[in-house]
Design a protein around this motif. Structure first.
Motif, PDB file in Angstrom:
ATOM      1  N   PHE A  50      88.396  25.346 -11.938  1.00  0.00           N
ATOM      2  CA  PHE A  50      88.248  25.952 -10.612  1.00  0.00           C
ATOM      3  C   PHE A  50      86.886  26.603 -10.402  1.00  0.00           C
ATOM      4  O   PHE A  50      86.760  27.620  -9.716  1.00  0.00           O
ATOM      5  CB  PHE A  50      89.367  26.972 -10.348  1.00  0.00           C
ATOM      6  N   GLY A  51      85.849  26.046 -10.999  1.00  0.00           N
ATOM      7  CA  GLY A  51      84.499  26.545 -10.799  1.00  0.00           C
ATOM      8  C   GLY A  51      84.097  27.708 -11.699  1.00  0.00           C
ATOM      9  O   GLY A  51      82.993  28.236 -11.564  1.00  0.00           O
ATOM     10  N   TYR A  89      90.756  23.319  -1.455  1.00  0.00           N
ATOM     11  CA  TYR A  89      91.955  23.861  -2.112  1.00  0.00           C
ATOM     12  C   TYR A  89      91.806  25.348  -2.430  1.00  0.00           C
ATOM     13  O   TYR A  89      92.794  26.033  -2.668  1.00  0.00           O
ATOM     14  CB  TYR A  89      92.351  23.046  -3.350  1.00  0.00           C
ATOM     15  N   MET A  90      90.589  25.867  -2.412  1.00  0.00           N
ATOM     16  CA  MET A  90      90.384  27.299  -2.649  1.00  0.00           C
ATOM     17  C   MET A  90      91.016  28.143  -1.541  1.00  0.00           C
ATOM     18  O   MET A  90      91.257  29.325  -1.724  1.00  0.00           O
ATOM     19  CB  MET A  90      88.892  27.628  -2.756  1.00  0.00           C
ATOM     20  N   LEU A  91      91.311  27.539  -0.412  1.00  0.00           N
ATOM     21  CA  LEU A  91      91.939  28.250   0.698  1.00  0.00           C
ATOM     22  C   LEU A  91      93.446  28.424   0.508  1.00  0.00           C
ATOM     23  O   LEU A  91      94.111  29.017   1.353  1.00  0.00           O
ATOM     24  CB  LEU A  91      91.661  27.517   2.015  1.00  0.00           C
ATOM     25  N   GLU A 123      89.242  29.910 -18.288  1.00  0.00           N
ATOM     26  CA  GLU A 123      87.913  30.167 -18.855  1.00  0.00           C
ATOM     27  C   GLU A 123      87.529  29.107 -19.886  1.00  0.00           C
ATOM     28  O   GLU A 123      86.413  28.607 -19.888  1.00  0.00           O
ATOM     29  CB  GLU A 123      87.875  31.529 -19.552  1.00  0.00           C
ATOM     30  N   LEU A 124      88.461  28.795 -20.760  1.00  0.00           N
ATOM     31  CA  LEU A 124      88.198  27.878 -21.872  1.00  0.00           C
ATOM     32  C   LEU A 124      87.780  26.495 -21.380  1.00  0.00           C
ATOM     33  O   LEU A 124      86.863  25.878 -21.918  1.00  0.00           O
ATOM     34  CB  LEU A 124      89.443  27.785 -22.762  1.00  0.00           C
ATOM     35  N   PHE A 125      88.459  26.012 -20.349  1.00  0.00           N
ATOM     36  CA  PHE A 125      88.175  24.679 -19.832  1.00  0.00           C
ATOM     37  C   PHE A 125      87.257  24.682 -18.609  1.00  0.00           C
ATOM     38  O   PHE A 125      86.954  23.628 -18.053  1.00  0.00           O
ATOM     39  CB  PHE A 125      89.481  23.944 -19.524  1.00  0.00           C
TER      40      PHE A 125
END
Length: 144
Positions: free
Chosen positions: A116-117, A68-70, A111-113
């Motif tokens: 997405f890596g 999905y990063m694509l 950032e908090l959670f």
């Protein structure tokens, strides 16, 4: 320091690009304008890739995980559409304020959670106060 300067240039270019795209849309159509933006960006990126020594191979894209990063390009097409639409609907300044405000909130949530890596960051009240200040700024800007 370089990161701040490049971010400032990026913000200025985004605002200028949004206005340019909105004007092209007035003389053509929103999807045609968005398509031209994406195609011209593709041409510039491929040219830059060749000029800078072709770092990386096309086949390395298929090794990216998770897949999905694509979707960055797909998201980019919708970003182009929504920026053009919002500038035409509410003007460049209001559009930019809302876009940047939502970017900050969503980025903080990522950032908090640790989505997405990204590395998970602890909750900080000062960041929430900063977001509240941005919302107050929008209210003041919009106030007649």
């Amino acid at each position: 320091m370089w990161g701040i300067l490049v971010a400032a240039i990026s913000g200025a270019l985004m605002s200028i690009q949004g206005v340019f795209n909105a004007e092209v849309t007035k003389q053509s159509s929103i999807w045609l304008s968005a398509s031209f933006v994406q195609i011209s960006a593709f041409v510039v990126c491929v040219a830059a890739w060749f000029i800078t020594g072709k770092d990386g191979t096309v086949s390395s894209l298929w090794q990216v995980t998770p897949k999905y990063m694509l979707l960055g390009g797909v998201i980019g097409a919708f970003i182009t559409y929504t920026v053009i639409f919002s500038i035409n609907a509410i003007g460049p300044a209001r559009s930019a304020m809302f876009i940047v405000s939502v970017q900050i909130v969503v980025s903080y949530l990522i950032e908090l959670f640790g989505l997405f890596g990204m590395d998970k960051q602890p909750f900080e009240w000062r960041k929430c106060i900063g977001v509240a200040a941005i919302v107050a700024g929008i209210a003041i800007f919009k106030w007649k």
